[in-house]
Design a protein around this motif. Structure first.
Motif, PDB file in Angstrom:
ATOM      1  N   MET A   1      55.966  92.413  43.972  1.00  0.00           N
ATOM      2  CA  MET A   1      56.270  90.992  44.066  1.00  0.00           C
ATOM      3  C   MET A   1      54.991  90.185  43.874  1.00  0.00           C
ATOM      4  O   MET A   1      54.218  90.001  44.817  1.00  0.00           O
ATOM      5  N   PRO A   2      54.753  89.677  42.679  1.00  0.00           N
ATOM      6  CA  PRO A   2      53.514  88.948  42.446  1.00  0.00           C
ATOM      7  C   PRO A   2      53.503  87.547  43.022  1.00  0.00           C
ATOM      8  O   PRO A   2      52.439  86.954  43.207  1.00  0.00           O
ATOM      9  N   GLY A   3      54.677  86.958  43.288  1.00  0.00           N
ATOM     10  CA  GLY A   3      54.727  85.577  43.738  1.00  0.00           C
ATOM     11  C   GLY A   3      55.351  85.417  45.106  1.00  0.00           C
ATOM     12  O   GLY A   3      55.684  86.392  45.783  1.00  0.00           O
ATOM     13  N   PRO A   4      55.544  84.162  45.554  1.00  0.00           N
ATOM     14  CA  PRO A   4      56.148  83.894  46.862  1.00  0.00           C
ATOM     15  C   PRO A   4      57.479  84.612  47.007  1.00  0.00           C
ATOM     16  O   PRO A   4      58.272  84.690  46.074  1.00  0.00           O
ATOM     17  N   ASN A   5      57.738  85.130  48.202  1.00  0.00           N
ATOM     18  CA  ASN A   5      58.947  85.907  48.428  1.00  0.00           C
ATOM     19  C   ASN A   5      59.432  85.694  49.851  1.00  0.00           C
ATOM     20  O   ASN A   5      58.891  84.863  50.589  1.00  0.00           O
ATOM     21  N   LEU A   6      60.456  86.438  50.235  1.00  0.00           N
ATOM     22  CA  LEU A   6      61.078  86.234  51.541  1.00  0.00           C
ATOM     23  C   LEU A   6      60.148  86.578  52.693  1.00  0.00           C
ATOM     24  O   LEU A   6      60.280  86.034  53.789  1.00  0.00           O
ATOM     25  N   VAL A 126      45.599  75.641  38.301  1.00  0.00           N
ATOM     26  CA  VAL A 126      46.681  75.916  37.354  1.00  0.00           C
ATOM     27  C   VAL A 126      47.293  77.286  37.661  1.00  0.00           C
ATOM     28  O   VAL A 126      46.721  78.094  38.390  1.00  0.00           O
ATOM     29  N   SER A 127      48.451  77.525  37.079  1.00  0.00           N
ATOM     30  CA  SER A 127      49.187  78.761  37.337  1.00  0.00           C
ATOM     31  C   SER A 127      48.648  79.917  36.519  1.00  0.00           C
ATOM     32  O   SER A 127      48.125  79.734  35.414  1.00  0.00           O
ATOM     33  N   LEU A 128      48.806  81.117  37.055  1.00  0.00           N
ATOM     34  CA  LEU A 128      48.637  82.353  36.301  1.00  0.00           C
ATOM     35  C   LEU A 128      49.936  83.147  36.441  1.00  0.00           C
ATOM     36  O   LEU A 128      50.418  83.359  37.552  1.00  0.00           O
ATOM     37  N   LEU A 129      50.492  83.543  35.310  1.00  0.00           N
ATOM     38  CA  LEU A 129      51.710  84.350  35.281  1.00  0.00           C
ATOM     39  C   LEU A 129      51.388  85.684  34.640  1.00  0.00           C
ATOM     40  O   LEU A 129      50.701  85.740  33.617  1.00  0.00           O
ATOM     41  N   ALA A 130      51.884  86.758  35.245  1.00  0.00           N
ATOM     42  CA  ALA A 130      51.559  88.087  34.728  1.00  0.00           C
ATOM     43  C   ALA A 130      52.749  89.013  34.859  1.00  0.00           C
ATOM     44  O   ALA A 130      53.512  88.940  35.828  1.00  0.00           O
ATOM     45  N   LEU A 134      52.190  90.795  29.442  1.00  0.00           N
ATOM     46  CA  LEU A 134      51.587  89.517  29.078  1.00  0.00           C
ATOM     47  C   LEU A 134      50.994  88.828  30.300  1.00  0.00           C
ATOM     48  O   LEU A 134      51.498  88.972  31.414  1.00  0.00           O
ATOM     49  N   VAL A 135      49.932  88.071  30.054  1.00  0.00           N
ATOM     50  CA  VAL A 135      49.306  87.242  31.084  1.00  0.00           C
ATOM     51  C   VAL A 135      49.093  85.860  30.498  1.00  0.00           C
ATOM     52  O   VAL A 135      48.670  85.727  29.342  1.00  0.00           O
ATOM     53  N   SER A 136      49.397  84.827  31.276  1.00  0.00           N
ATOM     54  CA  SER A 136      49.172  83.458  30.806  1.00  0.00           C
ATOM     55  C   SER A 136      48.521  82.646  31.900  1.00  0.00           C
ATOM     56  O   SER A 136      48.680  82.921  33.095  1.00  0.00           O
ATOM     57  N   ILE A 137      47.775  81.624  31.483  1.00  0.00           N
ATOM     58  CA  ILE A 137      47.247  80.624  32.403  1.00  0.00           C
ATOM     59  C   ILE A 137      47.805  79.279  31.975  1.00  0.00           C
ATOM     60  O   ILE A 137      48.020  79.023  30.792  1.00  0.00           O
ATOM     61  N   GLY A 138      48.047  78.397  32.949  1.00  0.00           N
ATOM     62  CA  GLY A 138      48.734  77.156  32.632  1.00  0.00           C
ATOM     63  C   GLY A 138      50.188  77.451  32.301  1.00  0.00           C
ATOM     64  O   GLY A 138      50.619  78.604  32.250  1.00  0.00           O
ATOM     65  N   THR A 139      50.962  76.406  32.089  1.00  0.00           N
ATOM     66  CA  THR A 139      52.368  76.584  31.732  1.00  0.00           C
ATOM     67  C   THR A 139      52.752  75.623  30.610  1.00  0.00           C
ATOM     68  O   THR A 139      52.142  74.573  30.429  1.00  0.00           O
ATOM     69  N   GLY A 140      53.781  76.012  29.852  1.00  0.00           N
ATOM     70  CA  GLY A 140      54.323  75.161  28.801  1.00  0.00           C
ATOM     71  C   GLY A 140      53.262  74.724  27.804  1.00  0.00           C
ATOM     72  O   GLY A 140      52.485  75.544  27.296  1.00  0.00           O
ATOM     73  N   GLY A 216      65.962  85.128  36.521  1.00  0.00           N
ATOM     74  CA  GLY A 216      64.988  85.754  37.404  1.00  0.00           C
ATOM     75  C   GLY A 216      63.578  85.476  36.931  1.00  0.00           C
ATOM     76  O   GLY A 216      63.352  84.649  36.033  1.00  0.00           O
ATOM     77  N   PRO A 217      62.596  86.170  37.501  1.00  0.00           N
ATOM     78  CA  PRO A 217      61.196  85.912  37.142  1.00  0.00           C
ATOM     79  C   PRO A 217      60.903  86.104  35.660  1.00  0.00           C
ATOM     80  O   PRO A 217      60.089  85.363  35.094  1.00  0.00           O
ATOM     81  N   GLY A 218      61.536  87.088  35.027  1.00  0.00           N
ATOM     82  CA  GLY A 218      61.284  87.315  33.600  1.00  0.00           C
ATOM     83  C   GLY A 218      61.686  86.128  32.754  1.00  0.00           C
ATOM     84  O   GLY A 218      60.969  85.730  31.821  1.00  0.00           O
ATOM     85  N   GLY A 219      62.827  85.527  33.052  1.00  0.00           N
ATOM     86  CA  GLY A 219      63.261  84.341  32.323  1.00  0.00           C
ATOM     87  C   GLY A 219      62.349  83.161  32.567  1.00  0.00           C
ATOM     88  O   GLY A 219      62.026  82.395  31.643  1.00  0.00           O
ATOM     89  N   ALA A 220      61.924  82.997  33.814  1.00  0.00           N
ATOM     90  CA  ALA A 220      61.006  81.900  34.143  1.00  0.00           C
ATOM     91  C   ALA A 220      59.709  82.028  33.359  1.00  0.00           C
ATOM     92  O   ALA A 220      59.192  81.047  32.802  1.00  0.00           O
ATOM     93  N   ARG A 221      59.162  83.246  33.298  1.00  0.00           N
ATOM     94  CA  ARG A 221      57.912  83.437  32.546  1.00  0.00           C
ATOM     95  C   ARG A 221      58.114  83.143  31.063  1.00  0.00           C
ATOM     96  O   ARG A 221      57.239  82.557  30.413  1.00  0.00           O
ATOM     97  N   MET A 222      59.261  83.545  30.518  1.00  0.00           N
ATOM     98  CA  MET A 222      59.521  83.303  29.107  1.00  0.00           C
ATOM     99  C   MET A 222      59.513  81.806  28.794  1.00  0.00           C
ATOM    100  O   MET A 222      58.972  81.363  27.777  1.00  0.00           O
TER     101      MET A 222
END
Length: 567
Positions: A1-6, A126-130, A134-140, A216-222
């Motif tokens: 779980m890389p991000g906020p969770n329960l 800024v955000s980092l998504l991994a 793939l790894v990204s910084i920033g969004t959109g 889910g998280p995969g769609g959000a990252r896409m």
């Protein structure tokens, strides 16, 4: 779980266990002891553990560096195996050999550049998504993305060009997908390039990027890694929250539509409060000035929502709702229905006064106000749009232009006129959703009524019976029970439909009026062959929804009428 969770807000791994309550305390304590014994041997002294207990089991969490989550899973599994050996007397795994192997795996998995990028992204706000690829910084529009094996040095990046775009997380038991599509339509009509993920796919600027369940998280990252996106609308399903956590650590707004019984018994969710806690994980991603939009007509959200500490915007179908009355009186944010109008208060700079946004009966998806659940969806979307700074006139335009047709909102309250037969198709899959669908269907004039019904096999018999009872409020003259092969979930063919058949008979249904079909599509064909002008067909579509909607669309287009050939 890389991000906020329960369990918490940090990266880590979670292992769900089932264990008798009498042994739970000893096993969890032994697991924690074994973890703490192993962490120094791995150089992970700064990592920690947590657990979430539920009847018959627990979720065991271990924090870990974001670049070593696969190895962390093995550490967690080793600790549980060692704990079981200590508690139940089984053979214990070798500690020194395991420590050597895990250190080797950590060294192989480590990605120093990823950790450096994460630190730099945090420093620049800024955000980092991994993910594993793939790894990204920033969004959109403010993002940069690399393959994980081609990461740059953090100091080589021009951080002045990196930023995050606004993002909205949408969750709840029912109405998530409709709200996601409707908010996307509102933003598009306001001139923004919107990216959306939902149970049907990922769409950017009106273009379908990928079909499938991407809530889910995969769609959000896409969505967030697409450089066309100016604002992201992210359906966030319960399963993704519980299994993977959130993909994002920063959001402008979050909308929770409602909390209703569904999927109880999975991942330690045993009641409405548990489910609300899981859904409200979205609040953890809100920025300091972010808004959490909640349904004031939902008692569970009213009870639990304020505990998040977030700034809340409430919505309600009832102007006399006590939460709405209090919020309006104190200058808070609210959206509600009064005298047939959507009214808003507290969203402007002064925080005072109220204004009308739209007449409910003019909004297409409300079916002239009869579809109350879609009125609620329109209210939640209005609040989310206001949280994003969309002007009321643009919200009105988006609400009026979204027809809710099978093209714009497939499988969500799609009404077809088939030669005098009203066919109502929807994704209703739990009692709460079925109640809303039946209320809408019962408002349609009907000579006779037919119900097609099936349910997934991962519900217990009591839940399946309750689903049948909620559908019986439609009072159908004929019931077609459908098998759903993709959703049997380990149950034998015919078992789920037999549970429903027995429940309908217990409710007083004539057994001769109940028939079975081997698939959802066969059930739909049977319904159409039975139909006469003046009938209403209630068609919850799940397993073959796209095929079924294509058929209904085609029949409506060619002017099909009862008695014509259908196949």
């Amino acid at each position: 779980m890389p991000g906020p969770n329960l369990i918490w807000d940090r990266p880590g791994v979670v292992l769900d266990i089932q264990v008798p309550d009498a042994s739970a305390e000893r096993l969890i304590e032994a697991w924690r002891r074994e973890i703490l014994r192993m962490l120094p041997a791995l150089g992970w002294e700064h990592e920690s553990t947590a657990e979430r207990r539920f009847p018959g089991g627990a979720s065991l969490a271990l924090s870990a560096p974001i670049d070593c989550l696969f190895t962390a899973t093995e550490v967690n599994e080793w600790a549980l195996e060692s704990a079981e050996a200590a508690v139940f007397g089984s053979a214990a795994p070798d500690f020194p050999a395991t420590a050597i192997r895990l250190r080797q795996e950590i060294e192989a998995e480590r990605k120093p550049r990823l950790l450096a990028l994460r630190t730099a992204a945090t420093d620049h706000g800024v955000s980092l998504l991994a993910d594993p690829h793939l790894v990204s910084i920033g969004t959109g529009t403010g993002s940069l993305t690399w393959k994980i094996e081609e990461l740059p040095l953090a100091e080589s990046i021009d951080w002045s060009k990196i930023h995050d775009v606004p993002a909205v997380l949408i969750t709840g038991s029912n109405g998530k997908t409709t709200s996601t599509r409707l908010l996307t339509a509102v933003l598009t009509n306001a001139g923004r390039v919107a990216g959306m993920c939902c149970t049907d796919g990922v769409t950017v600027a009106g273009e379908l990027v990928s079909r499938g369940d991407w809530a889910g998280p995969g769609g959000a990252r896409m969505v967030l890694q697409d450089r066309r996106v100016e604002v992201a609308v992210l359906e966030t399903a319960r399963g993704g929250i519980l299994r993977r956590g959130l993909a994002v650590e920063r959001a402008t707004a979050a909308l929770v539509t409602n909390i209703a019984e569904d999927h109880f018994g999975e991942f330690g969710i045993h009641g409405l409060d548990d489910l609300a806690e899981a859904k409200l994980v979205v609040a953890k991603a809100l920025s300091r000035d972010g808004i959490l939009v909640l349904n004031a007509d939902d008692p569970t959200l009213v009870n639990v929502g304020p505990s998040t500490g977030a700034t809340i915007g409430w919505f309600s179908l009832d102007a006399s709702n006590p939460v709405i009355r209090k919020v309006v009186a104190t200058g808070g944010r609210a959206v509600w229905v009064e005298n047939g109008e959507i009214r808003v208060a507290g969203w402007n700079a002064s925080g005072s006064g109220s204004a009308s946004i739209a007449r409910v009966d003019e909004i297409p998806i409300t079916m002239k106000g009869v579809a109350r659940h879609n009125v609620a969806n329109a209210l939640g979307v209005t609040a989310a749009a206001l949280a994003l700074g969309v002007e009321p006139a643009m919200i009105l335009r988006g609400l009026l232009r979204f027809s809710g047709s099978s093209m714009e909102n497939p499988g969500r309250l799609n009404l077809f006129d088939l030669g005098g037969v009203s066919a109502l198709a929807d994704f209703a899959h739990n009692p709460h959703g079925m109640d809303a669908l039946v209320r809408m269907a019962n408002a349609l004039p009907a000579t006779r009524r037919l119900l097609v019904l099936g349910q997934a096999g991962d519900r217990d018999d009591a839940a399946i019976q309750e689903f049948a009872r909620s559908a019986w409020a439609f009072r159908p003259n004929r019931i077609v029970l459908k098998e759903m092969e993709p959703y049997r979930r380990g149950r034998p063919v015919g078992e789920v439909t037999e549970v429903m058949r027995r429940e309908f008979i217990r409710l007083g249904v004539n057994p001769a009026s109940i028939v079975g079909e081997p698939s959802e599509y066969d059930a739909l064909l049977a319904a159409l062959r039975w139909a006469q002008a003046g009938d209403v067909l209630l068609l919850p579509l799940h397993a073959e929804r796209e095929r079924g909607l294509d058929l209904l669309d085609r029949l409506q287009r060619i002017g099909w009428k009862p008695g014509d050939v259908v196949e």
